[in-house]
Enzyme design. Structure first.
Site, PDB file in Angstrom:
ATOM      1  N   TYR A   1      -1.408  -0.561  11.068  1.00 40.12           N
ATOM      2  CA  TYR A   1      -1.583  -0.840   9.449  1.00 40.12           C
ATOM      3  C   TYR A   1      -0.397  -1.035   9.079  1.00 40.12           C
ATOM      4  CZ  TYR A   1      -3.000  -1.819   4.906  1.00 40.12           C
ATOM      5  OH  TYR A   1      -3.059  -1.631   3.423  1.00 40.12           O
TER       6      TYR A   1
ATOM      7  N   LYS B   1       2.335  -3.295   7.609  1.00 44.05           N
ATOM      8  CA  LYS B   1       2.378  -3.298   6.051  1.00 44.05           C
ATOM      9  C   LYS B   1       4.088  -3.249   5.567  1.00 44.05           C
ATOM     10  CE  LYS B   1       0.411  -4.928   2.692  1.00 44.05           C
ATOM     11  NZ  LYS B   1       0.281  -5.969   2.726  1.00 44.05           N
TER      12      LYS B   1
ATOM     13  N   THR C   1       0.785  -0.971  -0.176  1.00 47.76           N
ATOM     14  CA  THR C   1      -0.049  -0.156  -0.117  1.00 47.76           C
ATOM     15  C   THR C   1       0.865   1.437   0.071  1.00 47.76           C
ATOM     16  OG1 THR C   1      -1.465   1.296   1.453  1.00 47.76           O
ATOM     17  CG2 THR C   1       0.022  -0.322   2.520  1.00 47.76           C
ATOM     18  N   ASP C   2       0.543   2.362  -0.763  1.00 44.18           N
ATOM     19  CA  ASP C   2       1.168   3.455  -1.031  1.00 44.18           C
ATOM     20  C   ASP C   2       1.416   4.585   1.028  1.00 44.18           C
ATOM     21  OD1 ASP C   2      -1.901   4.154   0.254  1.00 44.18           O
ATOM     22  OD2 ASP C   2      -1.616   5.803  -1.930  1.00 44.18           O
ATOM     23  N   GLU C   3       0.228   3.417   1.863  1.00 40.27           N
ATOM     24  CA  GLU C   3       0.559   4.278   3.142  1.00 40.27           C
ATOM     25  C   GLU C   3       1.502   4.222   3.638  1.00 40.27           C
ATOM     26  OE1 GLU C   3      -3.323   3.462   5.528  1.00 40.27           O
ATOM     27  OE2 GLU C   3      -4.290   3.484   3.705  1.00 40.27           O
TER      28      GLU C   3
HETATM   29  P1  NAD Z   1      -9.847  -7.143   2.588  1.00 34.87           P
HETATM   30  O1  NAD Z   1      -9.561  -6.710   4.496  1.00 34.87           O
HETATM   31  O2  NAD Z   1     -10.825  -6.841   2.247  1.00 34.87           O
HETATM   32  O3  NAD Z   1      -9.633  -8.613   2.977  1.00 34.87           O
HETATM   33  C1  NAD Z   1      -8.737  -9.366   3.608  1.00 34.87           C
HETATM   34  C2  NAD Z   1      -8.690 -11.230   3.594  1.00 34.87           C
HETATM   35  O4  NAD Z   1      -7.896 -11.731   3.881  1.00 34.87           O
HETATM   36  C3  NAD Z   1      -9.569 -11.196   3.620  1.00 34.87           C
HETATM   37  O5  NAD Z   1     -10.778 -12.147   2.847  1.00 34.87           O
HETATM   38  C4  NAD Z   1      -9.243 -12.267   5.125  1.00 34.87           C
HETATM   39  O6  NAD Z   1     -10.381 -12.895   5.018  1.00 34.87           O
HETATM   40  C5  NAD Z   1      -7.836 -12.611   4.408  1.00 34.87           C
HETATM   41  N1  NAD Z   1      -7.150 -13.085   5.581  1.00 34.87           N
HETATM   42  C6  NAD Z   1      -6.895 -11.782   6.366  1.00 34.87           C
HETATM   43  N2  NAD Z   1      -5.896 -12.335   7.540  1.00 34.87           N
HETATM   44  C7  NAD Z   1      -5.344 -13.777   7.431  1.00 34.87           C
HETATM   45  C8  NAD Z   1      -5.036 -15.058   7.434  1.00 34.87           C
HETATM   46  N3  NAD Z   1      -4.307 -15.160   8.146  1.00 34.87           N
HETATM   47  N4  NAD Z   1      -4.289 -15.904   6.356  1.00 34.87           N
HETATM   48  C9  NAD Z   1      -5.334 -16.201   5.465  1.00 34.87           C
HETATM   49  N5  NAD Z   1      -6.022 -15.097   5.355  1.00 34.87           N
HETATM   50  C10 NAD Z   1      -6.635 -14.426   5.992  1.00 34.87           C
HETATM   51  O7  NAD Z   1      -8.521  -6.462   2.009  1.00 34.87           O
HETATM   52  P2  NAD Z   1      -8.248  -5.435   0.916  1.00 34.87           P
HETATM   53  O8  NAD Z   1      -8.502  -4.199   1.165  1.00 34.87           O
HETATM   54  O9  NAD Z   1      -8.918  -6.609   0.021  1.00 34.87           O
HETATM   55  O10 NAD Z   1      -6.662  -5.467   0.751  1.00 34.87           O
HETATM   56  C11 NAD Z   1      -6.157  -6.621   0.099  1.00 34.87           C
HETATM   57  C12 NAD Z   1      -4.472  -6.153   0.343  1.00 34.87           C
HETATM   58  O11 NAD Z   1      -4.006  -5.588  -0.234  1.00 34.87           O
HETATM   59  C13 NAD Z   1      -4.511  -6.028   1.824  1.00 34.87           C
HETATM   60  O12 NAD Z   1      -2.913  -7.185   1.895  1.00 34.87           O
HETATM   61  C14 NAD Z   1      -3.637  -5.018   1.477  1.00 34.87           C
HETATM   62  O13 NAD Z   1      -2.758  -4.274   2.053  1.00 34.87           O
HETATM   63  C15 NAD Z   1      -3.464  -4.507   0.007  1.00 34.87           C
HETATM   64  N6  NAD Z   1      -4.106  -2.976   0.086  1.00 34.87           N
HETATM   65  C16 NAD Z   1      -5.792  -2.620   0.028  1.00 34.87           C
HETATM   66  C17 NAD Z   1      -6.246  -0.767  -0.385  1.00 34.87           C
HETATM   67  C18 NAD Z   1      -7.471  -0.793  -0.020  1.00 34.87           C
HETATM   68  O14 NAD Z   1      -7.553   0.609  -0.383  1.00 34.87           O
HETATM   69  N7  NAD Z   1      -7.976  -1.549  -0.362  1.00 34.87           N
HETATM   70  C19 NAD Z   1      -5.095  -0.649  -1.369  1.00 34.87           C
HETATM   71  C20 NAD Z   1      -3.779  -1.065  -1.339  1.00 34.87           C
HETATM   72  C21 NAD Z   1      -3.362  -2.047  -0.897  1.00 34.87           C
HETATM   73  P1  TYD Z   2     -10.834   4.221   4.849  1.00 34.90           P
HETATM   74  O1  TYD Z   2     -11.638   4.127   3.427  1.00 34.90           O
HETATM   75  O2  TYD Z   2     -10.554   3.331   6.126  1.00 34.90           O
HETATM   76  O3  TYD Z   2      -8.846   3.831   4.713  1.00 34.90           O
HETATM   77  P2  TYD Z   2      -7.770   4.644   4.800  1.00 34.90           P
HETATM   78  O4  TYD Z   2      -7.519   4.859   5.722  1.00 34.90           O
HETATM   79  O5  TYD Z   2      -7.094   3.182   3.983  1.00 34.90           O
HETATM   80  O6  TYD Z   2      -7.151   5.769   3.696  1.00 34.90           O
HETATM   81  O7  TYD Z   2     -10.242   6.348   4.890  1.00 34.90           O
HETATM   82  C1  TYD Z   2     -10.290   6.741   3.506  1.00 34.90           C
HETATM   83  C2  TYD Z   2     -10.242   8.078   4.267  1.00 34.90           C
HETATM   84  O8  TYD Z   2     -11.810   7.948   5.087  1.00 34.90           O
HETATM   85  C3  TYD Z   2      -9.725   8.711   5.539  1.00 34.90           C
HETATM   86  O9  TYD Z   2      -8.672  10.256   6.084  1.00 34.90           O
HETATM   87  C4  TYD Z   2     -10.499   7.694   6.977  1.00 34.90           C
HETATM   88  C5  TYD Z   2     -11.420   8.604   6.240  1.00 34.90           C
HETATM   89  N1  TYD Z   2     -13.056   8.310   6.802  1.00 34.90           N
HETATM   90  C6  TYD Z   2     -14.130   9.475   7.923  1.00 34.90           C
HETATM   91  O10 TYD Z   2     -13.841   9.947   7.242  1.00 34.90           O
HETATM   92  N2  TYD Z   2     -14.816   8.708   8.203  1.00 34.90           N
HETATM   93  C7  TYD Z   2     -14.810   7.152   8.226  1.00 34.90           C
HETATM   94  O11 TYD Z   2     -16.242   6.755   8.711  1.00 34.90           O
HETATM   95  C8  TYD Z   2     -13.656   6.290   8.081  1.00 34.90           C
HETATM   96  C9  TYD Z   2     -14.126   4.791   7.576  1.00 34.90           C
HETATM   97  C10 TYD Z   2     -12.747   7.460   6.770  1.00 34.90           C
END
Ligand code: NAD
Ligand code: TYD
Length: 340
Positions: free
Chosen positions: A155, A159, A128-130
């Site tokens: 988090y 990562k 992630t970019d975070e």
């Molecule tokens: P999510 O929370 O929707 O899904 C995570 C999945 O991992 C779930 O299905 C969960 O059951 C599984 N999981 C959790 N712990 C586990 C374990 N110990 N063993 C096996 N499976 C397990 O997450 P997401 O939003 O789909 O993100 C997926 C990946 O992409 C993550 O690594 C996250 O850091 C990365 N990512 C997410 C975003 C975003 O905006 N959501 C952006 C950039 C990168």
């Molecule tokens: P989020 O979807 O949790 O993603 P991330 O924290 O990984 O960027 O949040 C996106 C943005 O929205 C973040 O600046 C926090 C804000 N946010 C709210 O203002 N209210 C909410 O209820 C949530 C979940 C996020």
């Protein structure tokens, strides 16, 4: 010739789930193994369109369970690993950081050991970019692959730690890896603890939408399908050992995002409720995707087309939404947003 075997971890979650469907449909000559623990964020009902396909397989397992993971790699001889499985929500990492270290750091290390022992062809670590920390509000600076890692939340720290391990396995053991660092995703099957699906699900039901602080924090939004295509490209064409940032220059303040959803659904902006700010709330994220573009990637959605596609999807898939916001989700929501 035998099908190539691809292990996708976290394929019952949001991005992993979209990626599994994308790969099963696009590559009939690959066997896709979805390994997932099915935590609160995992759900298999999203895979009803592919679950009977011959090239789709599901394994319920914990990535941190060394014995199970080692036995699985021994049995299946995977060609590729695409690693999504993680604890992914910043707010949950603030209240309970421990599981983030166990899954995101130790779990990744177990997978790296298995991949090393079985000499896989490519390990793509989805990050992630975070991990880069935060940018100023100026909209003139961007995260590049050279930006130092400076994670601010438990988090992002977990990562970044896993990214460092992946890098170390390349440097030390020459494990063939890539790391992708994507901006915020949105799209179908996004669990409604994150801003966009949470806002859609609340606004549809005429419920208040919690906006942290003054709503001016900025995120760079990418449609999940564009992220899946980027990972596919990196898996097949990424130069071994390289990091690729993924993002499409779609910066929005949180307030802009929430207002767009409210207005698209024809509801009142009175639904916005400013609530106490998130601890350590990162100001702004924004990606410079030049390196990935040079590899041949181009996003298909901008924020306008992507958000209307996503809102439409949620309106057409109310049963999925209802199912994931029942039960434990209600307890989580009540605890997280005390007053709503
Ligand atoms: P999510 O929370 O929707 O899904 C995570 C999945 O991992 C779930 O299905 C969960 O059951 C599984 N999981 C959790 N712990 C586990 C374990 N110990 N063993 C096996 N499976 C397990 O997450 P997401 O939003 O789909 O993100 C997926 C990946 O992409 C993550 O690594 C996250 O850091 C990365 N990512 C997410 C975003 C975003 O905006 N959501 C952006 C950039 C990168
Ligand atoms: P989020 O979807 O949790 O993603 P991330 O924290 O990984 O960027 O949040 C996106 C943005 O929205 C973040 O600046 C926090 C804000 N946010 C709210 O203002 N209210 C909410 O209820 C949530 C979940 C996020």
């Amino acid at each position: 010739m035998e099908n190539k075997k691809v292990l996708v971890t976290g394929g019952a979650g949001f991005i992993g789930g979209n990626f599994v469907q994308y790969m099963v449909d696009k590559y009939p000559n690959y066997d896709i193994y979805n390994l997932d623990l099915l935590t609160y964020a995992g759900d298999l009902t999203k895979h009803c369109s592919i679950e009977k396909k011959e090239n789709y397989h599901f394994i319920k397992a914990d990535i941190a369970d060394r014995k199970v993971i080692m036995e699985l790699f021994e049995k299946e001889k995977f060609e590729f690993v695409v690693h999504f499985a993680a604890e992914s929500h910043v707010d949950r990492s603030i209240t309970n950081p421990e599981v983030f270290v166990v899954t995101n750091v130790l779990g990744t290390q177990v997978l790296l050991d298995a991949a090393k022992e079985h000499k896989i062809t490519k390990f793509v670590h989805v990050s992630t970019d975070e991990v880069y920390g935060e940018l100023d509000f100026d909209r003139e600076t961007f995260f590049t692959e050279e930006t130092p890692l400076q994670p601010n939340s438990p988090y992002s720290a977990s990562k970044a730690s896993s990214d460092m391990l992946v890098r170390a396995y390349y440097e030390t053991y020459k494990l063939p890896i890539n790391i992708t660092r994507c901006s915020n995703n949105y799209g179908p099957y996004h669990f409604p603890e994150k801003l966009i699906p949470l806002t859609i699900s609340r606004v549809v039901n005429n419920q208040k939408v919690p906006v942290y602080g003054d709503g001016k924090n900025i995120r760079d939004w990418l449609h999940v399908i564009d992220h899946c295509a980027a990972i596919d490209l990196v898996l097949h064409k990424g130069e071994i050992g390289e990091v690729y940032n993924v993002g499409g220059h779609n910066e929005q303040t949180n307030l802009e995002v929430v207002k767009t959803i409210i207005n698209t659904l024809g509801k009142s902006e009175d639904l916005i409720e400013f609530v106490e700010d998130r601890l350590g709330h990162d100001k702004r994220y924004a990606i410079d995707p030049t390196k990935l573009e040079q590899l041949g990637w181009k996003p298909t959605y901008n924020f306008e087309t992507g958000i209307s596609h996503t809102i439409r999807w949620y309106l057409d898939n109310k049963e999925w939404l209802e199912q994931v916001i029942s039960g434990k989700y209600q307890t989580y929501f009540a605890k997280q947003y005390k007053i709503l």
